[in-house]
Design a protein around this motif. Sequence first.
Motif, PDB file in Angstrom:
ATOM      1  N   VAL A   1      -2.611  -4.539   0.868  1.00  0.00           N
ATOM      2  CA  VAL A   1      -2.166  -4.735  -0.517  1.00  0.00           C
ATOM      3  C   VAL A   1      -1.165  -5.888  -0.586  1.00  0.00           C
ATOM      4  O   VAL A   1      -0.170  -5.909   0.143  1.00  0.00           O
ATOM      5  CB  VAL A   1      -1.529  -3.444  -1.078  1.00  0.00           C
ATOM      6  N   LEU A   2      -1.430  -6.834  -1.467  1.00  0.00           N
ATOM      7  CA  LEU A   2      -0.545  -7.986  -1.650  1.00  0.00           C
ATOM      8  C   LEU A   2       0.699  -7.613  -2.451  1.00  0.00           C
ATOM      9  O   LEU A   2       1.821  -8.019  -2.126  1.00  0.00           O
ATOM     10  CB  LEU A   2      -1.296  -9.102  -2.379  1.00  0.00           C
ATOM     11  N   ALA A   3       0.503  -6.869  -3.527  1.00  0.00           N
ATOM     12  CA  ALA A   3       1.568  -6.392  -4.410  1.00  0.00           C
ATOM     13  C   ALA A   3       0.924  -5.380  -5.334  1.00  0.00           C
ATOM     14  O   ALA A   3      -0.302  -5.188  -5.302  1.00  0.00           O
ATOM     15  CB  ALA A   3       2.201  -7.537  -5.199  1.00  0.00           C
ATOM     16  N   SER A   4       1.716  -4.733  -6.171  1.00  0.00           N
ATOM     17  CA  SER A   4       1.184  -3.709  -7.066  1.00  0.00           C
ATOM     18  C   SER A   4       1.729  -3.876  -8.469  1.00  0.00           C
ATOM     19  O   SER A   4       2.894  -4.263  -8.657  1.00  0.00           O
ATOM     20  CB  SER A   4       1.546  -2.304  -6.549  1.00  0.00           C
ATOM     21  N   VAL A   5       0.886  -3.578  -9.460  1.00  0.00           N
ATOM     22  CA  VAL A   5       1.342  -3.536 -10.840  1.00  0.00           C
ATOM     23  C   VAL A   5       2.008  -2.177 -11.052  1.00  0.00           C
ATOM     24  O   VAL A   5       1.359  -1.145 -10.990  1.00  0.00           O
ATOM     25  CB  VAL A   5       0.178  -3.746 -11.827  1.00  0.00           C
ATOM     26  N   VAL A   6       3.299  -2.215 -11.260  1.00  0.00           N
ATOM     27  CA  VAL A   6       4.101  -0.991 -11.342  1.00  0.00           C
ATOM     28  C   VAL A   6       4.241  -0.584 -12.809  1.00  0.00           C
ATOM     29  O   VAL A   6       4.735  -1.359 -13.634  1.00  0.00           O
ATOM     30  CB  VAL A   6       5.491  -1.208 -10.709  1.00  0.00           C
ATOM     31  N   LYS A   7       3.818   0.615 -13.087  1.00  0.00           N
ATOM     32  CA  LYS A   7       3.894   1.176 -14.446  1.00  0.00           C
ATOM     33  C   LYS A   7       4.913   2.310 -14.386  1.00  0.00           C
ATOM     34  O   LYS A   7       4.637   3.370 -13.829  1.00  0.00           O
ATOM     35  CB  LYS A   7       2.504   1.682 -14.839  1.00  0.00           C
ATOM     36  N   ARG A   8       6.104   2.094 -14.929  1.00  0.00           N
ATOM     37  CA  ARG A   8       7.218   3.028 -14.734  1.00  0.00           C
ATOM     38  C   ARG A   8       7.135   4.209 -15.706  1.00  0.00           C
ATOM     39  O   ARG A   8       8.004   4.405 -16.567  1.00  0.00           O
ATOM     40  CB  ARG A   8       8.544   2.286 -14.842  1.00  0.00           C
TER      41      ARG A   8
ATOM     42  N   SER B   1     -11.203  -3.730   7.016  1.00  0.00           N
ATOM     43  CA  SER B   1     -12.533  -3.752   7.637  1.00  0.00           C
ATOM     44  C   SER B   1     -13.578  -4.380   6.718  1.00  0.00           C
ATOM     45  O   SER B   1     -14.542  -4.992   7.185  1.00  0.00           O
ATOM     46  CB  SER B   1     -12.971  -2.329   8.004  1.00  0.00           C
ATOM     47  N   GLY B   2     -13.371  -4.245   5.399  1.00  0.00           N
ATOM     48  CA  GLY B   2     -14.342  -4.779   4.451  1.00  0.00           C
ATOM     49  C   GLY B   2     -14.198  -6.256   4.185  1.00  0.00           C
ATOM     50  O   GLY B   2     -15.133  -6.899   3.689  1.00  0.00           O
ATOM     51  N   GLY B   3     -13.016  -6.813   4.442  1.00  0.00           N
ATOM     52  CA  GLY B   3     -12.838  -8.250   4.297  1.00  0.00           C
ATOM     53  C   GLY B   3     -12.279  -8.683   2.950  1.00  0.00           C
ATOM     54  O   GLY B   3     -12.627  -9.766   2.469  1.00  0.00           O
ATOM     55  N   TRP B   4     -11.415  -7.879   2.330  1.00  0.00           N
ATOM     56  CA  TRP B   4     -10.793  -8.282   1.066  1.00  0.00           C
ATOM     57  C   TRP B   4      -9.328  -7.846   1.042  1.00  0.00           C
ATOM     58  O   TRP B   4      -8.890  -7.046   1.854  1.00  0.00           O
ATOM     59  CB  TRP B   4     -11.535  -7.682  -0.131  1.00  0.00           C
ATOM     60  N   TRP B   5      -8.600  -8.422   0.109  1.00  0.00           N
ATOM     61  CA  TRP B   5      -7.229  -8.008  -0.180  1.00  0.00           C
ATOM     62  C   TRP B   5      -7.207  -7.237  -1.481  1.00  0.00           C
ATOM     63  O   TRP B   5      -8.060  -7.434  -2.342  1.00  0.00           O
ATOM     64  CB  TRP B   5      -6.301  -9.223  -0.296  1.00  0.00           C
ATOM     65  N   CYS B   6      -6.217  -6.369  -1.643  1.00  0.00           N
ATOM     66  CA  CYS B   6      -6.098  -5.571  -2.864  1.00  0.00           C
ATOM     67  C   CYS B   6      -4.786  -5.849  -3.580  1.00  0.00           C
ATOM     68  O   CYS B   6      -3.791  -6.247  -2.971  1.00  0.00           O
ATOM     69  CB  CYS B   6      -6.168  -4.073  -2.544  1.00  0.00           C
ATOM     70  N   ILE B   7      -4.801  -5.620  -4.877  1.00  0.00           N
ATOM     71  CA  ILE B   7      -3.594  -5.497  -5.687  1.00  0.00           C
ATOM     72  C   ILE B   7      -3.571  -4.044  -6.160  1.00  0.00           C
ATOM     73  O   ILE B   7      -4.552  -3.560  -6.725  1.00  0.00           O
ATOM     74  CB  ILE B   7      -3.601  -6.469  -6.879  1.00  0.00           C
ATOM     75  N   GLY B   8      -2.469  -3.340  -5.892  1.00  0.00           N
ATOM     76  CA  GLY B   8      -2.387  -1.929  -6.220  1.00  0.00           C
ATOM     77  C   GLY B   8      -1.927  -1.685  -7.647  1.00  0.00           C
ATOM     78  O   GLY B   8      -1.702  -2.614  -8.425  1.00  0.00           O
ATOM     79  N   VAL B   9      -1.779  -0.399  -7.978  1.00  0.00           N
ATOM     80  CA  VAL B   9      -1.367  -0.035  -9.331  1.00  0.00           C
ATOM     81  C   VAL B   9      -0.482   1.205  -9.286  1.00  0.00           C
ATOM     82  O   VAL B   9      -0.564   2.006  -8.348  1.00  0.00           O
ATOM     83  CB  VAL B   9      -2.602   0.202 -10.238  1.00  0.00           C
TER      84      VAL B   9
ATOM     85  N   LEU C   1      -7.320   4.226  -3.827  1.00  0.00           N
ATOM     86  CA  LEU C   1      -6.922   4.239  -2.416  1.00  0.00           C
ATOM     87  C   LEU C   1      -8.105   4.026  -1.479  1.00  0.00           C
ATOM     88  O   LEU C   1      -7.940   3.499  -0.374  1.00  0.00           O
ATOM     89  CB  LEU C   1      -6.220   5.563  -2.078  1.00  0.00           C
ATOM     90  N   SER C   2      -9.299   4.431  -1.903  1.00  0.00           N
ATOM     91  CA  SER C   2     -10.456   4.256  -1.017  1.00  0.00           C
ATOM     92  C   SER C   2     -10.760   2.778  -0.798  1.00  0.00           C
ATOM     93  O   SER C   2     -11.091   2.361   0.318  1.00  0.00           O
ATOM     94  CB  SER C   2     -11.680   4.975  -1.590  1.00  0.00           C
ATOM     95  N   ALA C   3     -10.644   1.962  -1.839  1.00  0.00           N
ATOM     96  CA  ALA C   3     -10.866   0.524  -1.693  1.00  0.00           C
ATOM     97  C   ALA C   3      -9.765  -0.114  -0.854  1.00  0.00           C
ATOM     98  O   ALA C   3     -10.003  -1.033  -0.068  1.00  0.00           O
ATOM     99  CB  ALA C   3     -10.932  -0.146  -3.062  1.00  0.00           C
ATOM    100  N   ILE C   4      -8.556   0.398  -1.013  1.00  0.00           N
ATOM    101  CA  ILE C   4      -7.418  -0.124  -0.247  1.00  0.00           C
ATOM    102  C   ILE C   4      -7.581   0.198   1.235  1.00  0.00           C
ATOM    103  O   ILE C   4      -7.352  -0.655   2.104  1.00  0.00           O
ATOM    104  CB  ILE C   4      -6.104   0.443  -0.810  1.00  0.00           C
ATOM    105  N   LYS C   5      -7.989   1.409   1.536  1.00  0.00           N
ATOM    106  CA  LYS C   5      -8.149   1.816   2.931  1.00  0.00           C
ATOM    107  C   LYS C   5      -9.285   1.052   3.619  1.00  0.00           C
ATOM    108  O   LYS C   5      -9.272   0.887   4.843  1.00  0.00           O
ATOM    109  CB  LYS C   5      -8.400   3.318   3.004  1.00  0.00           C
ATOM    110  N   ASP C   6     -10.267   0.589   2.849  1.00  0.00           N
ATOM    111  CA  ASP C   6     -11.398  -0.155   3.426  1.00  0.00           C
ATOM    112  C   ASP C   6     -11.171  -1.660   3.444  1.00  0.00           C
ATOM    113  O   ASP C   6     -12.023  -2.413   3.920  1.00  0.00           O
ATOM    114  CB  ASP C   6     -12.673   0.126   2.612  1.00  0.00           C
TER     115      ASP C   6
END
Length: 341
Positions: A257-264, A237-245, A229-234
């Motif tokens: 966040v563009l999309a997330s890898v969902v592990k059910r 301002s930091g200049g990147w996109w994230c893919i979550g998990v 979450l720390s990378a996502i929150k930055d």
Amino acid sequence: MKKIFCFMLSALIIVFSAGGCLAAERIALMLEGADPVAMPNSFNGICCSGLEMARERYGRKIQTEVYNAYGDAALLEPLLREASSESDLVIITSSLYVPALRAVKDEFPDCTYVVFDSRGMEGVTNIVFREEEGGFLAGVLAAMMTGEKDMARINGDFVIGIILGEDVPPARRFKLGYRAGSWYTSPGVEVLCEYTGSFTDASKVAAAARKLSRGGADVIFCAAGPASLSAIKDAVSGGWWCIGVDSELETEFPDAVLASVVKRSGHVVARVIENYMDGKLPKDSFSIGLAEGCMDISTWTRESKMNVPVEIRDKIDEIAEKIKNGLIVINEKSYGGVSAS
């Protein structure tokens, strides 16, 4: 005659009472790391949601307890021994417990063990998530998005990154899949990787994201557990996109966040308990992934559709179907000979 009738009635009452007082099945859920209450969308939180589903279904037929070492390796074996002594079924959701399980399981022959991310351990049910499949789709998404030059924060360097926590088998499988998916889509894209050594240290993940960004990465797969979450929150301002998990983090962070890898994992916990209660829990090893509905990438959410072009989403759906049907096999010899090392 009255005495005989009263005796028979008393006997029936005793029989029904005994049937209604069968001991509840005692079920332990072993976690490691994130507090599931504070972080309900984390892997641990989702596992606990599966336990809650089982509670709602079985009511007084089960008694449940949750154990968490909270990052203290010294607690893994004592916690597992305590859970084993007080449980009929122990569900171990972290591979960090595996050495402790090898030391403990023979002391409790009447206890049934289910362990995630373990292979070939005798006398237990081994369940392995095919994280490489989710990682592959994340790699496809990142490699295609880094070529979207008209999109904010995409720098045109064709570099993507991945942040992982501890060097454990699930993390290696995520990395293997991510690199393979990127190569499959665009062999010229460079993939940078950072291990932080922790799934809970947010400062290390934030530092890793900044380092990847300095190296040119504009899309970063944040697969370091709740610390991600720390990378996502930055990100903005930091200049990147994230893919979550783990869960659909784009619904909470649509600008990052563009999309997330969902592990059910919650679904898996609930099914394990269901099979145990039905007497159908196998004691062998098996893997689960896209085909079993236990892994996916959340390009279906409204927030993902806002940021990911439809042609990219369609391509990911097409590739996901190929994985499900065995037309794409992900290993260290395929797709550029990428390695998880």
